[in-house]
Design an enzyme around this catalytic site. Structure first.
Site, PDB file in Angstrom:
ATOM      1  N   VAL A 142      -2.822   7.565   4.224  1.00 30.99           N
ATOM      2  CA  VAL A 142      -2.210   7.357   5.533  1.00 30.99           C
ATOM      3  C   VAL A 142      -3.146   7.827   6.647  1.00 30.99           C
ATOM      4  O   VAL A 142      -3.222   7.212   7.712  1.00 30.99           O
ATOM      5  CB  VAL A 142      -0.834   8.075   5.628  1.00 30.99           C
ATOM      6  CG1 VAL A 142      -0.252   7.959   7.033  1.00 30.99           C
ATOM      7  CG2 VAL A 142       0.128   7.521   4.596  1.00 30.99           C
ATOM      8  N   CYS A 143      -3.882   8.894   6.402  1.00 31.14           N
ATOM      9  CA  CYS A 143      -4.730   9.509   7.434  1.00 31.14           C
ATOM     10  C   CYS A 143      -5.682   8.525   8.116  1.00 31.14           C
ATOM     11  O   CYS A 143      -5.738   8.489   9.350  1.00 31.14           O
ATOM     12  CB  CYS A 143      -5.500  10.691   6.863  1.00 31.14           C
ATOM     13  SG  CYS A 143      -4.412  12.013   6.265  1.00 31.14           S
TER      14      CYS A 143
END
Length: 188
Positions: free
Chosen positions: A47-48
């Site tokens: 997700v980062c």
């Protein structure tokens, strides 16, 4: 739990990676301008990078508003560079990527996950006086939206320069604001 809203930016001095070089960034560098501290769990994750690229795509807009973005993870500045070198998407990032390998900065902002050695997804908007005006903390499986953050910064900047006015729900720059008074009680 004590509120972090309107508390003073903690003092810090960390290493960072930005635009092909290492640099030291401290709380002194932040004074006198708007800033966003954008904590995320770790480099080389899932997700980062979607969040960091989303912020990178809005970076020019934030800069035009006088806002510096500081992404922060518990990775070292060397890992930030390695991720930058390895990922075409991460190469889009022009803002400083702060290294917090000891977790001191993550602890100071209240987002450190001690048993994992990483931070929650925390977003903090700091005004030029060094006061934290916006806080948003997510569990690590929930990504954020840079467009919504941009709107929140616009609102924070508006109320900072328009004494007595407040921004209602879903307010966008240029729309009507409110001036709280006894006449508005129960009518909104």
């Amino acid at each position: 739990m004590e509120s972090i809203i309107n508390s003073q930016l903690p003092e810090f001095k960390v290493q960072a990676y930005q635009n092909g070089s290492f640099k030291t960034i401290s709380s002194e560098d932040v004074k006198g301008k708007w800033a966003i501290f954008f904590f995320y769990p770790a480099d080389f994750t899932f997700v980062c990078p979607t969040e960091l690229v989303d912020m990178a795509e809005k970076y020019d807009q934030f800069q035009a508003m006088g806002v510096e973005i500081y992404s922060v993870s518990t990775d070292s500045h060397f890992v930030h560079k390695a991720w930058h070198d390895a990922s075409e998407n991460i190469r889009k990032i022009k803002y400083p990527m702060l290294a917090d390998p000891t977790g001191a900065l993550s602890r100071a902002f209240g987002v450190m996950i001690e048993d994992q050695g990483m931070a929650y997804r925390g977003t903090f908007v700091v005004n030029p006086e060094g006061k934290i005006k916006v806080v948003e903390i997510h569990d690590n499986n929930i990504g954020r939206d840079a467009s919504e953050l941009l709107r929140k910064v616009e609102a924070a900047q508006f109320v900072a320069t328009h004494d007595g006015e407040v921004c209602p729900a879903k307010w966008k720059k240029g729309e009507a604001t409110l001036k709280p008074s006894i006449d508005l009680v129960g009518k909104i």
